[in-house]
Design a protein around this motif. Structure first.
Motif, PDB file in Angstrom:
ATOM      1  N   LYS A  26       0.852  -1.192   0.000  1.00 44.37           N
ATOM      2  CA  LYS A  26       0.000   0.000   0.000  1.00 44.37           C
ATOM      3  C   LYS A  26       0.887   1.241   0.000  1.00 44.37           C
ATOM      4  O   LYS A  26       2.015   1.214   0.471  1.00 44.37           O
ATOM      5  N   VAL A  27       0.351   2.325  -0.527  1.00 41.26           N
ATOM      6  CA  VAL A  27       1.049   3.606  -0.507  1.00 41.26           C
ATOM      7  C   VAL A  27       0.044   4.655  -0.028  1.00 41.26           C
ATOM      8  O   VAL A  27      -1.111   4.660  -0.458  1.00 41.26           O
ATOM      9  N   LYS A  28       0.471   5.497   0.910  1.00 44.69           N
ATOM     10  CA  LYS A  28      -0.381   6.576   1.411  1.00 44.69           C
ATOM     11  C   LYS A  28       0.040   7.873   0.743  1.00 44.69           C
ATOM     12  O   LYS A  28       1.224   8.197   0.699  1.00 44.69           O
ATOM     13  N   LYS A  35      -0.810  12.080   0.471  1.00 34.86           N
ATOM     14  CA  LYS A  35      -1.442  13.227   1.128  1.00 34.86           C
ATOM     15  C   LYS A  35      -1.393  14.418   0.191  1.00 34.86           C
ATOM     16  O   LYS A  35      -0.357  14.707  -0.407  1.00 34.86           O
ATOM     17  N   GLU A  56      -5.165   5.954   0.924  1.00 29.12           N
ATOM     18  CA  GLU A  56      -4.316   4.762   0.900  1.00 29.12           C
ATOM     19  C   GLU A  56      -4.696   3.919  -0.309  1.00 29.12           C
ATOM     20  O   GLU A  56      -5.852   3.521  -0.462  1.00 29.12           O
ATOM     21  N   ASP A  76      -0.094  -0.156  -4.376  1.00 28.04           N
ATOM     22  CA  ASP A  76       1.129   0.336  -5.007  1.00 28.04           C
ATOM     23  C   ASP A  76       1.306  -0.356  -6.362  1.00 28.04           C
ATOM     24  O   ASP A  76       1.959  -1.388  -6.468  1.00 28.04           O
ATOM     25  N   ARG A 122       1.480   4.848  -9.308  1.00 28.67           N
ATOM     26  CA  ARG A 122       2.757   5.577  -9.264  1.00 28.67           C
ATOM     27  C   ARG A 122       2.823   6.615 -10.387  1.00 28.67           C
ATOM     28  O   ARG A 122       3.348   7.708 -10.208  1.00 28.67           O
ATOM     29  N   GLU A 148       2.266  14.408  -1.540  1.00 24.50           N
ATOM     30  CA  GLU A 148       3.469  13.819  -0.967  1.00 24.50           C
ATOM     31  C   GLU A 148       3.116  12.398  -0.514  1.00 24.50           C
ATOM     32  O   GLU A 148       1.988  12.133  -0.097  1.00 24.50           O
ATOM     33  N   VAL A 149       4.076  11.505  -0.614  1.00 22.67           N
ATOM     34  CA  VAL A 149       3.901  10.131  -0.168  1.00 22.67           C
ATOM     35  C   VAL A 149       4.199  10.103   1.314  1.00 22.67           C
ATOM     36  O   VAL A 149       5.275  10.529   1.751  1.00 22.67           O
ATOM     37  N   VAL A 150       3.265   9.596   2.098  1.00 21.75           N
ATOM     38  CA  VAL A 150       3.382   9.570   3.557  1.00 21.75           C
ATOM     39  C   VAL A 150       3.981   8.239   3.962  1.00 21.75           C
ATOM     40  O   VAL A 150       3.505   7.179   3.567  1.00 21.75           O
ATOM     41  N   GLU A 151       5.052   8.292   4.751  1.00 21.32           N
ATOM     42  CA  GLU A 151       5.683   7.081   5.278  1.00 21.32           C
ATOM     43  C   GLU A 151       5.077   6.765   6.636  1.00 21.32           C
ATOM     44  O   GLU A 151       4.761   7.657   7.416  1.00 21.32           O
ATOM     45  N   ASP A 152       4.922   5.488   6.924  1.00 18.25           N
ATOM     46  CA  ASP A 152       4.374   5.093   8.232  1.00 18.25           C
ATOM     47  C   ASP A 152       5.441   5.053   9.286  1.00 18.25           C
ATOM     48  O   ASP A 152       6.539   4.788   9.118  1.00 18.25           O
TER      49      ASP A 152
END
Length: 59
Positions: free
Chosen positions: A3-5, A7, A36, A39, A44, A55-59
């Motif tokens: 998964k990719v988050k 924002k 969310e 991926d 992409r 922006e891609v949010v990292e966990d």
């Protein structure tokens, strides 16, 4: 699958309609909203198209 988050950090005001539609396709339409998604290469590519608004949010 991974998964990719994503924002939304930029406003779609005064942006081309294609970029606004891409944000809606990503599930974003208001500032600071997080979506969310799977991926995949398609997602992409959409992120790359509006990289200046998200922006891609990292966990």
């Amino acid at each position: 699958m991974a998964k990719v988050k994503v924002k939304q950090v930029g406003s779609p005001i005064r942006r081309p309609a294609e970029q606004r539609k891409t944000l809606i396709g990503l599930g974003l339409n208001k500032m600071h909203r997080v979506s969310e998604l799977e991926d995949t290469p398609e997602v992409r590519g959409m992120i790359n198209k509006v990289h200046h608004l998200v922006e891609v949010v990292e966990d």
